[in-house]
Design a protein around this motif. Structure first.
Motif, short mmCIF file in Angstrom:
data_model
loop_
_atom_site.label_atom_id
_atom_site.label_comp_id
_atom_site.label_asym_id
_atom_site.label_seq_id
_atom_site.Cartn_x
_atom_site.Cartn_y
_atom_site.Cartn_z
N LEU A 157 0.63 -1.44 0.08
CA LEU A 157 -0.27 0.33 0.26
C LEU A 157 1.00 1.51 -0.33
O LEU A 157 1.66 1.51 0.43
CB LEU A 157 -0.82 0.19 1.23
CG LEU A 157 -1.45 -1.50 1.81
CD1 LEU A 157 -1.97 -0.88 2.93
CD2 LEU A 157 -3.21 -1.07 0.02
N SER A 158 0.51 2.27 -0.49
CA SER A 158 1.28 3.68 -0.69
C SER A 158 0.19 3.93 0.93
O SER A 158 0.92 5.32 1.09
CB SER A 158 1.31 4.06 -1.80
OG SER A 158 -0.95 4.51 -2.20
N VAL A 159 -1.07 4.19 1.32
CA VAL A 159 -1.55 4.86 1.73
C VAL A 159 -2.06 4.26 3.21
O VAL A 159 -3.04 3.02 2.05
CB VAL A 159 -2.93 5.79 1.49
CG1 VAL A 159 -3.12 6.61 3.01
CG2 VAL A 159 -1.82 7.00 0.84
N ALA A 160 -2.56 3.17 4.21
CA ALA A 160 -3.17 3.06 4.89
C ALA A 160 -3.94 3.55 6.29
O ALA A 160 -3.42 4.78 6.05
CB ALA A 160 -1.92 1.87 5.68
N ARG A 161 -5.39 3.15 6.10
CA ARG A 161 -6.03 3.53 7.26
C ARG A 161 -6.31 3.02 7.90
O ARG A 161 -7.79 2.12 7.38
CB ARG A 161 -6.92 4.84 6.33
CG ARG A 161 -6.82 5.93 5.61
CD ARG A 161 -7.94 7.09 5.13
NE ARG A 161 -8.71 6.81 5.74
CZ ARG A 161 -8.65 8.25 6.62
NH1 ARG A 161 -7.54 8.98 7.06
NH2 ARG A 161 -10.11 8.46 7.70
N ILE A 162 -5.95 2.83 9.16
CA ILE A 162 -6.00 2.25 9.62
C ILE A 162 -6.81 2.66 11.27
O ILE A 162 -6.27 3.54 11.77
CB ILE A 162 -5.03 1.08 10.48
CG1 ILE A 162 -4.58 0.36 9.29
CG2 ILE A 162 -5.34 0.08 11.54
CD1 ILE A 162 -3.30 -0.30 9.23
N ALA A 183 -6.12 6.05 12.04
CA ALA A 183 -4.69 6.79 11.44
C ALA A 183 -4.43 6.78 10.27
O ALA A 183 -4.61 5.51 9.54
CB ALA A 183 -3.65 6.29 12.62
N GLU A 184 -3.83 7.47 9.35
CA GLU A 184 -3.62 7.59 8.07
C GLU A 184 -2.27 7.03 8.48
O GLU A 184 -1.08 8.16 8.72
CB GLU A 184 -3.77 8.75 7.24
CG GLU A 184 -3.36 8.50 5.60
CD GLU A 184 -4.14 9.75 4.95
OE1 GLU A 184 -5.05 9.72 4.77
OE2 GLU A 184 -3.21 10.33 4.43
N LEU A 185 -1.52 5.70 7.60
CA LEU A 185 0.25 5.44 7.19
C LEU A 185 0.27 5.96 6.20
O LEU A 185 -0.33 5.94 5.28
CB LEU A 185 0.39 4.64 7.73
CG LEU A 185 -0.08 4.37 9.19
CD1 LEU A 185 0.38 2.76 9.39
CD2 LEU A 185 0.51 4.82 9.87
N ARG A 186 1.23 6.81 5.28
CA ARG A 186 1.81 7.12 4.13
C ARG A 186 3.23 6.59 4.05
O ARG A 186 4.41 6.25 4.82
CB ARG A 186 1.49 8.80 3.32
CG ARG A 186 0.33 8.94 3.16
CD ARG A 186 0.29 10.56 3.14
NE ARG A 186 -1.11 10.43 2.64
CZ ARG A 186 -1.56 10.49 1.55
NH1 ARG A 186 -1.55 9.99 0.39
NH2 ARG A 186 -3.21 10.75 1.13
N GLY A 187 3.58 6.12 2.54
CA GLY A 187 4.98 5.31 2.31
C GLY A 187 4.55 4.35 1.32
O GLY A 187 3.65 3.90 1.07
N ASP A 188 6.02 3.71 1.94
CA ASP A 188 6.38 1.97 1.29
C ASP A 188 5.67 1.64 2.36
O ASP A 188 6.07 0.94 3.46
CB ASP A 188 7.98 1.19 0.48
CG ASP A 188 8.33 2.45 -0.53
OD1 ASP A 188 6.71 2.97 -1.20
OD2 ASP A 188 8.67 2.60 -0.86
N LEU A 189 3.99 1.18 2.17
CA LEU A 189 3.56 -0.11 3.03
C LEU A 189 3.72 -1.80 2.77
O LEU A 189 3.17 -1.95 2.00
CB LEU A 189 2.82 0.46 3.72
CG LEU A 189 2.50 1.84 4.51
CD1 LEU A 189 1.46 2.09 4.65
CD2 LEU A 189 3.51 1.29 5.87
N GLU A 190 3.60 -2.85 3.47
CA GLU A 190 3.37 -3.70 2.80
C GLU A 190 2.26 -4.96 3.84
O GLU A 190 2.14 -4.46 5.46
CB GLU A 190 4.34 -4.81 3.74
CG GLU A 190 5.41 -4.43 2.39
CD GLU A 190 5.86 -5.19 1.04
OE1 GLU A 190 5.16 -6.18 0.84
OE2 GLU A 190 6.49 -4.41 0.14
#
Length: 131
Positions: free
Chosen positions: A39-44, A53-60
């Motif tokens: 993912l480039s954006v994860a909203r968890i 919470a919004e996480l941005r970046g290189d996510l696996e």
């Protein structure tokens, strides 16, 4: 039970794609067996919190699980960031695929899932009925 496999592409919204696949195939009940990808954006939404919470970046995507019903998906996942830190919780709209997402979903044709208000929890909870 019937297994279905999906591959999502860059820019796809993970939650919306699963909801679309459920409705497009006319399913009555399904659950995610496995999901991996990036993912480039994860909203968890973390436990006990109202906002995601919004996480941005290189996510696996490390894990993805949940149920799919006519009222929408109920999904939980864990993701790791580029530093190896793991975050997990309830999947909300806006989880955007970076390179790919590979998903295996089980359809349950003899069952119908709905989400209905539960007075004990105050939330729309899973109700399981014969199809």
């Amino acid at each position: 039970m019937h297994a279905l496999t999906f591959r999502l592409s860059p820019g796809d919204d993970l939650r919306a794609a699963l909801d679309h696949a459920f409705h497009a195939r006319g399913l009555s009940a399904a659950f995610v067996l496995q999901g991996i990808g990036s993912l480039s954006v994860a909203r968890i939404r973390y436990a006990g919190r109202d906002e995601a919470a919004e996480l941005r970046g290189d996510l696996e995507i490390l894990t993805l699980a949940g149920t799919l019903s006519a009222q929408g998906p109920h999904l939980h996942m864990s993701v790791s960031d580029a530093g190896g830190r793991v975050h997990g919780g309830h999947v909300t709209p806006g989880c955007i695929v970076r390179t790919t997402a590979e998903l295996v979903v089980a359809s349950l044709p003899d069952v119908r899932y709905t989400r209905e208000h539960d007075a004990a929890t105050g939330f729309a909870e899973l109700v399981i009925r014969p199809a």
